[in-house]
Design an enzyme around this catalytic site. Structure first.
Site, PDB file in Angstrom:
ATOM      1  N   LYS A 283      28.093  28.169 -26.485  1.00 62.52           N
ATOM      2  CA  LYS A 283      28.168  26.482 -25.615  1.00 62.52           C
ATOM      3  C   LYS A 283      27.792  27.422 -23.899  1.00 62.52           C
ATOM      4  CE  LYS A 283      29.380  22.134 -25.403  1.00 62.52           C
ATOM      5  NZ  LYS A 283      30.506  21.570 -25.761  1.00 62.52           N
ATOM      6  N   GLU A 370      36.655   9.023 -35.193  1.00 57.70           N
ATOM      7  CA  GLU A 370      37.232   7.582 -35.076  1.00 57.70           C
ATOM      8  C   GLU A 370      37.950   6.196 -36.314  1.00 57.70           C
ATOM      9  OE1 GLU A 370      34.614   8.179 -33.287  1.00 57.70           O
ATOM     10  OE2 GLU A 370      34.774   8.473 -31.675  1.00 57.70           O
ATOM     11  N   ARG A 398      33.323   2.190 -33.415  1.00 59.80           N
ATOM     12  CA  ARG A 398      32.772   3.364 -34.591  1.00 59.80           C
ATOM     13  C   ARG A 398      34.016   2.908 -35.713  1.00 59.80           C
ATOM     14  NH1 ARG A 398      30.114   8.066 -35.258  1.00 59.80           N
ATOM     15  NH2 ARG A 398      27.602   7.559 -34.612  1.00 59.80           N
TER      16      ARG A 398
HETATM   17  C1  LIG Z   1      31.240   8.617 -31.426  1.00 63.31           C
HETATM   18  C2  LIG Z   1      31.164   9.971 -31.296  1.00 63.31           C
HETATM   19  N1  LIG Z   1      32.558  10.175 -30.203  1.00 63.31           N
HETATM   20  C3  LIG Z   1      32.732  10.445 -29.579  1.00 63.31           C
HETATM   21  C4  LIG Z   1      31.738  11.460 -28.611  1.00 63.31           C
HETATM   22  C5  LIG Z   1      31.680  12.374 -27.480  1.00 63.31           C
HETATM   23  N2  LIG Z   1      31.435  13.764 -27.782  1.00 63.31           N
HETATM   24  C6  LIG Z   1      29.971  14.153 -26.583  1.00 63.31           C
HETATM   25  S1  LIG Z   1      29.606  15.160 -27.100  1.00 63.31           S
HETATM   26  C7  LIG Z   1      31.254  15.949 -28.461  1.00 63.31           C
HETATM   27  C8  LIG Z   1      31.241  17.227 -28.376  1.00 63.31           C
HETATM   28  C9  LIG Z   1      30.553  17.485 -29.390  1.00 63.31           C
HETATM   29  O1  LIG Z   1      30.040  18.614 -30.025  1.00 63.31           O
HETATM   30  P1  LIG Z   1      28.861  19.537 -30.397  1.00 63.31           P
HETATM   31  O2  LIG Z   1      28.195  18.376 -32.028  1.00 63.31           O
HETATM   32  O3  LIG Z   1      29.545  20.764 -31.017  1.00 63.31           O
HETATM   33  O4  LIG Z   1      27.813  19.935 -29.987  1.00 63.31           O
HETATM   34  P2  LIG Z   1      27.877  20.609 -28.348  1.00 63.31           P
HETATM   35  O5  LIG Z   1      29.002  19.956 -27.064  1.00 63.31           O
HETATM   36  O6  LIG Z   1      28.662  21.610 -29.150  1.00 63.31           O
HETATM   37  O7  LIG Z   1      26.626  20.910 -28.399  1.00 63.31           O
HETATM   38  C10 LIG Z   1      31.540  14.262 -28.661  1.00 63.31           C
HETATM   39  C11 LIG Z   1      33.179  14.424 -29.175  1.00 63.31           C
HETATM   40  C12 LIG Z   1      30.039  10.529 -29.217  1.00 63.31           C
HETATM   41  N3  LIG Z   1      29.273  11.024 -28.464  1.00 63.31           N
HETATM   42  N4  LIG Z   1      30.291  10.114 -30.239  1.00 63.31           N
END
Ligand SMILES: Cc1ncc(C[n+]2csc(CCOP(=O)(O)OP(=O)(O)O)c2C)c(N)n1
Ligand SMILES: CC(=O)[C@@H](O)[C@H](O)COP(=O)(O)O
Ligand SMILES: [Mg+2]
Length: 635
Positions: A283, A370, A398
């Site tokens: 990342k 969630e 959610r």
């Molecule tokens: C239902 C939901 N909960 C929380 C979030 C907040 N959120 C956005 S990106 C993220 C992390 C995603 O991790 P990953 O899928 O591994 O993607 P990366 O950022 O590592 O590329 C979170 C928790 C969201 N977008 N949707």
């Protein structure tokens, strides 16, 4: 070819690795410079530059469909699908959105913003494809964080049951959610990342046999079969879970090695049925500060590329609501070991990382889950703990059934703290906290409240903690408070269901809720300049509504205005109108809030101005609606 000349991903076809590497460099530079100027998500997109180029070179985007999970990492996708020259408008009013949007671009096959939806969407498209007899490839790109979301597992369960349905799932595993990823799934993925790749095992086997005199020169078919068996054994070990669930597992693949990625994707496209390619990425790849601080650079406000530091704001800002919330909660948790803060992968956004640091035993991060978070809170409440579910308004959507089914029907004392309630700004319609007043107040047993400022938020945190007669919820906005004095301790809890009179006047009754109380007070001052005197109420609770306070005043004054930063349908104004109706009080009511529209990305101030939520607009609205006076002169 330069990145700026690419308007269609198929232009990548036939480019050499060297050319792709040059384009990757240009993407990283454009991505970095743009986010430094506009703010936005940085680490996620920098980590998938090679993955995007390699995947798209092996696809025909005039036919094939790529669905990105969340979409916050899809800036490289946007840059090679015709948005390079508009990219400087990222996340600004009328500009390029921060997530994929079907209405923005033909290559944005599915919108997102909320996590864990991509495999379901891609599978739906694949099933439609097969029903229609079409031939496109359906590809979902999902992160290791999003994979912890229940929907993703539901989709894997379904896809793995369909051996004839071609579907490619690209798992972008950078070991990070926003914070370090949590749970058994990331732990398993990490084991696979660390283990020697399958290819190494097979090559090593071949290496051993090459040096055997006579035989070693050319592996006999039997030995070739043994080698393939070794690989299958290795794969079955490495990708056992996915293989057992019906997927062909491939990987882990170096997510920054274009050649390896291209070869793997080409191979994957030949395989029938569901395939999962496990890609190991970093990342923030390519920007040292983002690689080193992957949490901090998940998303950034405008910053200096050289120093990596945020551009300082022109004047000091009051503390963020989230900071005041978490500070107060930690203080209370230090005195009450029954308090347990629960986040769904939003430790830094909610401020619960402060609780984690100070009282790790009273902190739970369930991952992007969630629904699970809410029912874990219900279980904690059954055992006499004081669960605080700190979940953004939009993400709590959610868990709606869990709120009703697991918490409210059983009347369990869970304290829901909804940050980012109201207009959030640049994240746009998927992230606006628009609906929580409506979706919570209609559930029996749920208490629903909102503070007028950060000092009252502190009192509401105490109120929520001390209220154990059932579920209670508090909403508060993204961003900074008003700069009112804050106490360090001794916060006085509020009486449930009681509002307060802030100003008295006989001409109009203004009922403010949460963030709209201050604009209501300012509107009252503008009205006063026009000889109109308003009574202003801080409602504090939408359920139970303070009818003892509100109804007699409505009857007496005869003109009612309600103010809320949320959807009008079913919101605070609806609650007041219903109460008046039920009491047979027939007076004109002007409800001011968010109409039945989606609020697009812009700054919060721009959105509020477009919705008529500024104090000047409120005053003008009241003057015209009730006093047929000309709109107030713009002061
Ligand atoms: C239902 C939901 N909960 C929380 C979030 C907040 N959120 C956005 S990106 C993220 C992390 C995603 O991790 P990953 O899928 O591994 O993607 P990366 O950022 O590592 O590329 C979170 C928790 C969201 N977008 N949707
Ligand atoms: C992609 C995503 O959903 C999160 O990164 C979100 O953008 C965070 O929002 P805040 O910036 O309000 O914490
Ligand atoms: Mg990740």
């Amino acid at each position: 070819m330069h990145l700026s000349e690419i308007t269609h991903p198929n232009q990548l076809h036939g480019l050499s690795i060297r050319q792709l590497q040059q384009i990757a460099h240009q993407i990283r530079d454009k991505h970095l410079q743009t986010v430094a100027a506009t703010g936005g998500h940085l680490g996620p997109g920098l980590g998938v530059v090679e993955l995007t180029l390699a995947l798209y070179q092996t696809l025909d985007l005039d036919r094939d469909k790529v669905i990105w999970d969340v979409g916050h990492q899809a800036y490289p996708h946007k840059l090679i699908t015709g948005r390079y020259h508009d990219f400087h408008t990222l996340r600004q009013k009328d500009g390029v959105a921060g997530y994929l949007k079907r209405c923005e671009n033909k290559f944005d096959h599915f919108g997102a913003g909320h996590a864990s939806t991509s495999i379901s969407a891609a599978l739906g498209m694949a099933l439609a494809r097969d029903l229609k007899g079409e031939k496109f490839k359906a590809v979902a790109v999902i992160g290791d964080g999003a994979l912890t979301g229940g929907m993703a597992l539901e989709a894997i369960n379904h896809a793995g049951h369909l051996p004839k349905t071609n579907l490619l799932v690209v798992l972008n595993d950078n070991e990070m959610s926003i914070s370090p990823n949590v749970g058994a799934i990331p732990r398993y993925l990490n084991k696979m990342r660390l283990s020697p790749p399958v290819q190494f095992l097979a090559d090593n086997f071949e290496e051993q046999f090459k040096h055997i005199p006579f035989v070693g020169e050319s592996l006999s078919p039997e030995l070739e079969r043994i080698k393939e068996g070794m690989k299958r054994l290795a794969v079955s070990k490495l990708g056992a879970v996915f293989e057992e669930l019906g997927f062909t597992y491939m990987g882990p693949v170096d997510g920054h090695n274009l050649e390896e990625l291209i070869a793997t994707f080409q191979q994957a496209h030949q395989i029938t049925g569901p395939v999962l390619v496990h890609v190991a990425t970093v990342k923030g790849k390519g920007y040292e500060m983002a690689e080193k601080d992957q949490v901090g650079y998940h998303a950034q406000n405008p910053f200096n590329v050289t120093t990596g530091k945020a551009i300082p704001s022109s004047k000091p800002k009051p503390p963020a609501y989230a900071k005041v919330f978490s500070h107060t909660l930690v203080k209370l948790a230090e005195q009450n070991p029954k308090i347990v803060g629960i986040t769904a992968a939003m430790a830094t956004g909610t401020g619960l990382d402060k609780l984690q640091a100070k009282l790790p035993n009273q902190y739970i991060d369930v991952g992007i889950a969630e629904q699970h978070a809410v029912t874990v809170a219900a279980g904690l409440a059954c055992e006499g703990m004081r669960p605080v579910a700190a979940i953004y308004s939009t993400f709590l959507q959610r868990a709606y059934d869990q709120i009703i089914h697991d918490v409210c029907i059983q009347n369990l004392p869970v304290f829901f703290c909804l940050d980012r309630a109201g207009i959030v700004g640049a994240d746009g319609p998927t992230h606006q906290g628009m609906y929580d007043i409506a979706y919570l107040r209609c559930i029996p047993n749920m208490v629903v409240m909102a503070p007028k400022d950060e000092a009252e938020l502190q009192r509401m945190v105490v109120t929520g903690i001390e209220y154990t007669d059932g579920p209670i919820s508090m909403r508060f906005p993204r961003g900074n408070g008003h700069g009112v004095p804050l106490m360090e301790e001794g916060w006085e809890p509020l009486e449930i269901g009681k509002g307060e009179i802030l100003r008295q006047g006989d001409d109009v009754l203004i009922l403010g809720y949460g963030t709209m109380v201050y604009p209501g007070m300012q509107a009252a001052e503008i009205l006063s300049e026009h000889g109109i005197e308003a009574t202003v109420i801080n409602a504090r609770f939408v359920k139970p509504l303070d009818t003892d306070l509100i109804l007699p005043l409505a009857q007496q004054i005869g003109r009612v205005v309600t103010l809320e930063e949320g959807c009008l349908m079913g919101g605070f104004g609806s609650a007041v109108a219903e109460a008046l109706l039920d009491a047979d009080i027939v007076v004109p009511v002007k409800r001011i809030g968010v109409p039945d529209i989606l609020v697009d990305h812009a700054t919060p101030d721009q959105s509020k101005a477009s919705l008529g939520l500024t104090s000047q607009q409120i005053a003008d609205n009241i003057l015209q609606a009730f006093f047929k006076k000309q709109a107030a002169a713009v002061v």
